[in-house]
Design a protein around this motif. Structure first.
Motif, short mmCIF file in Angstrom:
data_model
loop_
_atom_site.label_atom_id
_atom_site.label_comp_id
_atom_site.label_asym_id
_atom_site.label_seq_id
_atom_site.Cartn_x
_atom_site.Cartn_y
_atom_site.Cartn_z
N GLU A 46 -30.25 70.03 104.87
CA GLU A 46 -29.26 70.09 104.06
C GLU A 46 -29.61 69.73 102.82
O GLU A 46 -30.26 70.26 101.27
CB GLU A 46 -28.29 70.38 104.10
CG GLU A 46 -27.71 70.93 105.15
CD GLU A 46 -26.17 70.97 105.20
OE1 GLU A 46 -25.13 71.63 106.76
OE2 GLU A 46 -25.38 69.95 105.26
N GLN A 47 -29.99 68.09 102.50
CA GLN A 47 -29.77 67.25 101.59
C GLN A 47 -31.59 66.60 100.99
O GLN A 47 -31.73 66.96 100.31
CB GLN A 47 -29.58 65.81 101.76
CG GLN A 47 -28.08 65.97 101.93
CD GLN A 47 -27.70 66.20 101.16
OE1 GLN A 47 -27.12 66.21 100.49
NE2 GLN A 47 -25.81 66.68 101.44
N ILE A 48 -32.22 67.54 101.84
CA ILE A 48 -33.57 66.99 101.15
C ILE A 48 -34.59 67.96 100.07
O ILE A 48 -34.17 69.16 101.05
CB ILE A 48 -34.78 66.52 102.52
CG1 ILE A 48 -34.26 65.38 103.03
CG2 ILE A 48 -36.66 66.65 101.52
CD1 ILE A 48 -35.62 64.27 103.84
N ASP A 49 -34.86 67.46 99.06
CA ASP A 49 -35.24 68.20 98.29
C ASP A 49 -36.28 69.57 98.94
O ASP A 49 -37.20 68.55 99.53
CB ASP A 49 -35.69 67.68 97.10
CG ASP A 49 -35.97 69.25 95.96
OD1 ASP A 49 -36.60 70.31 96.59
OD2 ASP A 49 -36.72 67.92 95.53
N PRO A 50 -36.00 70.89 99.33
CA PRO A 50 -37.14 71.38 99.94
C PRO A 50 -37.97 71.52 99.15
O PRO A 50 -39.53 72.11 99.44
CB PRO A 50 -36.26 73.23 99.88
CG PRO A 50 -34.80 73.12 99.10
CD PRO A 50 -35.24 71.75 98.64
N SER A 51 -38.62 70.98 98.13
CA SER A 51 -40.05 71.26 97.30
C SER A 51 -40.96 70.08 97.97
O SER A 51 -41.89 69.51 98.05
CB SER A 51 -39.86 70.95 95.96
OG SER A 51 -39.77 69.78 95.52
N ILE A 52 -39.73 69.17 98.57
CA ILE A 52 -40.66 67.97 99.10
C ILE A 52 -41.13 68.13 100.40
O ILE A 52 -40.86 68.93 101.02
CB ILE A 52 -39.72 66.52 99.03
CG1 ILE A 52 -39.08 66.43 97.91
CG2 ILE A 52 -40.61 65.57 100.03
CD1 ILE A 52 -38.10 64.91 98.61
N ALA A 53 -42.71 68.04 100.36
CA ALA A 53 -43.63 68.23 102.00
C ALA A 53 -42.60 67.24 102.48
O ALA A 53 -43.21 66.26 102.42
CB ALA A 53 -45.08 68.39 101.46
N PHE A 54 -42.13 67.56 103.29
CA PHE A 54 -41.00 66.55 104.43
C PHE A 54 -41.20 66.51 106.02
O PHE A 54 -40.78 68.25 106.27
CB PHE A 54 -39.70 66.45 103.74
CG PHE A 54 -39.35 65.81 104.86
CD1 PHE A 54 -39.37 64.04 104.99
CD2 PHE A 54 -38.63 66.47 105.71
CE1 PHE A 54 -38.63 63.85 106.15
CE2 PHE A 54 -37.36 64.92 107.06
CZ PHE A 54 -36.96 63.63 106.39
N LYS A 55 -40.96 66.33 107.14
CA LYS A 55 -41.56 66.65 108.35
C LYS A 55 -41.36 65.50 109.26
O LYS A 55 -41.14 64.52 109.02
CB LYS A 55 -43.99 66.14 108.62
CG LYS A 55 -43.57 66.85 109.92
CD LYS A 55 -45.11 66.83 109.95
CE LYS A 55 -46.23 65.93 110.94
NZ LYS A 55 -47.72 66.16 110.81
N VAL A 56 -40.02 65.97 110.01
CA VAL A 56 -39.97 64.65 111.62
C VAL A 56 -40.40 64.93 112.54
O VAL A 56 -40.32 65.88 113.23
CB VAL A 56 -38.42 64.83 111.46
CG1 VAL A 56 -37.40 64.00 112.50
CG2 VAL A 56 -37.43 64.87 109.77
N VAL A 57 -40.87 63.43 112.80
CA VAL A 57 -41.38 63.88 114.15
C VAL A 57 -39.42 62.44 115.34
O VAL A 57 -39.54 61.04 115.03
CB VAL A 57 -43.03 63.20 114.42
CG1 VAL A 57 -43.25 63.04 115.68
CG2 VAL A 57 -43.43 64.04 113.64
N VAL A 58 -39.51 63.07 116.32
CA VAL A 58 -38.83 62.57 117.54
C VAL A 58 -39.11 62.43 119.11
O VAL A 58 -39.96 63.65 119.15
CB VAL A 58 -37.05 63.04 117.22
CG1 VAL A 58 -37.06 62.90 115.64
CG2 VAL A 58 -37.07 64.25 117.78
N CYS A 59 -38.65 61.62 119.70
CA CYS A 59 -39.48 62.21 121.35
C CYS A 59 -37.86 62.57 121.45
O CYS A 59 -37.98 63.29 122.29
CB CYS A 59 -38.70 60.22 121.72
SG CYS A 59 -40.36 59.56 121.81
#
Ligand code: URA
Length: 212
Positions: free
Chosen positions: A172-185
């Protein structure tokens, strides 16, 4: 936001030993390092590479080589340091910056920045933010915006365990224009009233370095 959860028996096994409260710090540190190396495989899938002509003992060929500017690994102090060794093993040519952010214990959704050692200009840089626990998501949102404001090309968060509440907050909070990815176990069940991940693994910093 793109979310990648590593569903793999080896990851599940290592994670179980990591979570066990009887696992000593020395083993805990080793496992964090091994898990981040496995995560790095997924996290670096879009790493920029360029052609590099070489000669093997048999023939010339065009290989691939990590492009300039070099990627940057940013451990979030203190617990993120436990993931640094595994990441630099996987990308030895990466630069390392440091970001000291911690949650305000009186207000767990607020962040205090107490240290930073990063280039002012991150234009064109691929950044890897490392922090074992994605709990409330407050640190990750603040750190991602910090890097994006300095021009980072894309940002990948590598965490060991995430809470659903934290992932929702980040989404919800990260600006959607930022190319952003999350990797988790793993994505765990929930946060408790002290903002610890349940079942989680306890305080990652304390388990890595002992209680200070
Ligand atoms: N930080 C930790 O180290 N553990 C948690 O469960 C949440 C935040």
């Amino acid at each position: 936001m793109e979310l990648h959860v590593l569903n793999h028996p080896l990851v599940e096994h290592k994670l179980t030993v990591l979570r066990d409260k009887n696992t000593p710090s020395s083993t805990f540190r080793e496992l964090i390092s091994e898990l981040v190396m496995l995560e790095a495989y997924e996290a670096t899938r879009n790493l920029d590479v360029v052609d590099k002509p070489i000669e093997t003992p048999v023939a010339p060929m065009i290989g691939k080589h990590i492009a300039e500017p070099r990627p940057i690994i940013v451990p979030v102090l203190r617990a993120g340091l436990g993931m640094l060794d595994g990441m630099t093993k996987m990308i030895p040519s990466a630069e390392v910056g440091f970001l000291g952010m911690k949650r305000d214990e009186d207000n767990p959704t607020k962040q205090i920045t107490y240290a930073n050692r990063l280039p002012e200009d991150l234009t064109g840089r691929q950044c890897f933010l490392i922090d074992p626990m994605l709990a409330t998501g407050g640190t990750l949102v603040a750190a991602t915006h910090y890097l994006a404001e300095r021009g980072a090309k894309d940002i990948t968060a590598i965490n060991i365990i995430a809470a659903p509440e934290g992932l929702k907050f980040v989404q919800e909070q990260i600006d959607p224009s930022i190319a952003f990815k999350v990797v988790v176990c793993a994505v765990d069940e929930k946060l408790n009233d002290k903002a610890y991940i349940v079942p989680g693994l306890g305080d990652a910093g304390d388990r890595l370095y002992g209680v200070i």
